[in-house]
Enzyme design. Structure first.
Site, PDB file in Angstrom:
ATOM      1  N   THR A 107       0.873  -1.175   0.000  1.00  0.00           N
ATOM      2  CA  THR A 107       0.000   0.000   0.000  1.00  0.00           C
ATOM      3  C   THR A 107       0.902   1.214   0.000  1.00  0.00           C
ATOM      4  O   THR A 107       1.639   1.471   0.945  1.00  0.00           O
ATOM      5  CB  THR A 107      -0.920   0.009   1.225  1.00  0.00           C
ATOM      6  OG1 THR A 107      -1.748  -1.156   1.189  1.00  0.00           O
ATOM      7  CG2 THR A 107      -1.803   1.257   1.225  1.00  0.00           C
ATOM      8  N   LYS A 182      -7.167   1.417  -2.900  1.00  0.00           N
ATOM      9  CA  LYS A 182      -6.760   0.982  -1.557  1.00  0.00           C
ATOM     10  C   LYS A 182      -6.942   2.096  -0.547  1.00  0.00           C
ATOM     11  O   LYS A 182      -7.280   1.845   0.624  1.00  0.00           O
ATOM     12  CB  LYS A 182      -5.299   0.515  -1.570  1.00  0.00           C
ATOM     13  CG  LYS A 182      -4.792  -0.038  -0.224  1.00  0.00           C
ATOM     14  CD  LYS A 182      -5.617  -1.225   0.275  1.00  0.00           C
ATOM     15  CE  LYS A 182      -5.215  -1.687   1.661  1.00  0.00           C
ATOM     16  NZ  LYS A 182      -3.894  -2.332   1.728  1.00  0.00           N
ATOM     17  N   LYS A 250       0.704   4.839   8.318  1.00  0.00           N
ATOM     18  CA  LYS A 250       1.305   5.229   7.035  1.00  0.00           C
ATOM     19  C   LYS A 250       0.229   5.349   5.958  1.00  0.00           C
ATOM     20  O   LYS A 250       0.192   6.319   5.201  1.00  0.00           O
ATOM     21  CB  LYS A 250       2.364   4.202   6.646  1.00  0.00           C
ATOM     22  CG  LYS A 250       2.950   4.387   5.259  1.00  0.00           C
ATOM     23  CD  LYS A 250       2.293   3.472   4.220  1.00  0.00           C
ATOM     24  CE  LYS A 250       2.510   2.017   4.515  1.00  0.00           C
ATOM     25  NZ  LYS A 250       1.912   1.154   3.464  1.00  0.00           N
TER      26      LYS A 250
END
Length: 298
Positions: A107, A182, A250
């Site tokens: 990701t 995502k 993150k």
């Protein structure tokens, strides 16, 4: 048009896999089980031990992987890790062969995915962003949801391999589209995790048996993957990572940055990130995302 669709079979394909952590280890294992020759690289060789026992070949550098593999998967931690692996003298793009394929399942930032695609294309390499959702359970059971951004023909060529890793493989559009999708996934999960934790804490404070409560609410309108899979872990005191808090933070930071770029407010996402930031301050960065439950325990 690039011509005839390439068939990547176990007989004619060497697969590289970089990143053999919680999820990558299982994913690379499925490729081995399907009969593919697999070359693995991880910063810590010990993490690849099980795969090496099963027949995977060890590579000392990403450069060596690129030189040998026709299809290379990457599943690492942060965008900075992705950049390090893909670019530079020892990177995958510099050392990959024309006609090879690079599939990043990390990701990462949509803008980075586009940069990788453009740089790879100049060398005749196809780059695909294909982040996943489903956690450690999905990786172990090969039931991941895989979100793909690439040229359409490139997607069709690697689709059979992706289907060895997931049951929901969806082409989302041009390079970067997989990563944008995502971000949608992570935004939905972030607020949902708050709701899951608050529901469990509420049940406990109301004197209910939370396990019994789950029997009712997991199958109703409140049902979600997090409620079904992570709430039981909370109740069992199991905060081992299926997905690390540090990696989720993150992801949320990437999504917030992308939303700001588009002029969009994300108050739910911002709240979730602030709660997880507080857990990191308490040393929980290597716990699983279900450790958000501990926020109410402090």
């Amino acid at each position: 048009m690039r011509g005839k669709i390439i068939l990547f079979t176990p007989e004619n394909t060497v697969i590289g896999f970089i990143g053999t952590g919680v999820m990558g280890k299982s994913m690379a294992g499925h490729l081995l089980n399907a009969g593919y020759s697999v070359i693995v690289y991880s910063r810590t060789k010990e993490k690849a031990k099980e795969l090496l026992v099963k027949g995977a070949e060890w590579s000392a550098t990403p450069k060596e992987v690129a030189e040998k593999a026709s299809v290379t998967f990457t599943m690492v931690g942060y965008p900075t890790d992705v950049e390090e692996i893909y670019f530079g003298e020892n990177g995958l793009i510099q050392n990959g062969s024309s006609g090879s394929y690079l599939i990043d399942m990390t990701t990462s930032a949509p803008t980075l995915a586009i940069k990788i695609y453009e740089e790879a294309k100049m060398k005749g390499i196809q780059a695909i962003d294909a982040p996943v959702s489903g956690g450690d359970v999905g990786a172990k059971e090969a039931k991941l949801s895989i979100m793909v951004g690439s040229e359409k023909e490139a997607f069709e060529e690697v689709r059979p391999i992706l289907e060895l890793l997931g049951t929901n493989v969806v082409y989302q559009g041009k390079p970067g589209a997989g990563q944008h999708t995502k971000m949608c996934n992570q935004i939905a999960i972030a607020s949902n995790m708050i709701g899951v934790c608050e529901a469990i804490i509420y049940a406990e404070k109301a004197g209910l048996d939370p396990q019994n409560v789950l029997k009712s609410i997991t199958t109703g309108a409140a049902g979600s993957w997090s409620l079904s899979n992570l709430a039981p872990r909370m109740l069992a005191g199991n905060f081992e990572p299926g997905f690390y808090i540090k990696h989720f933070i993150k992801d949320m930071k990437i999504a917030i940055d992308e939303a700001e770029r588009m002029g969009m407010e994300v108050p739910g996402l911002s709240l979730a990130k602030s709660l997880y930031d507080q857990l990191v301050e308490k040393g929980e960065e290597n716990s699983g995302t279900q450790a958000l439950y501990k926020y109410w325990m402090s």
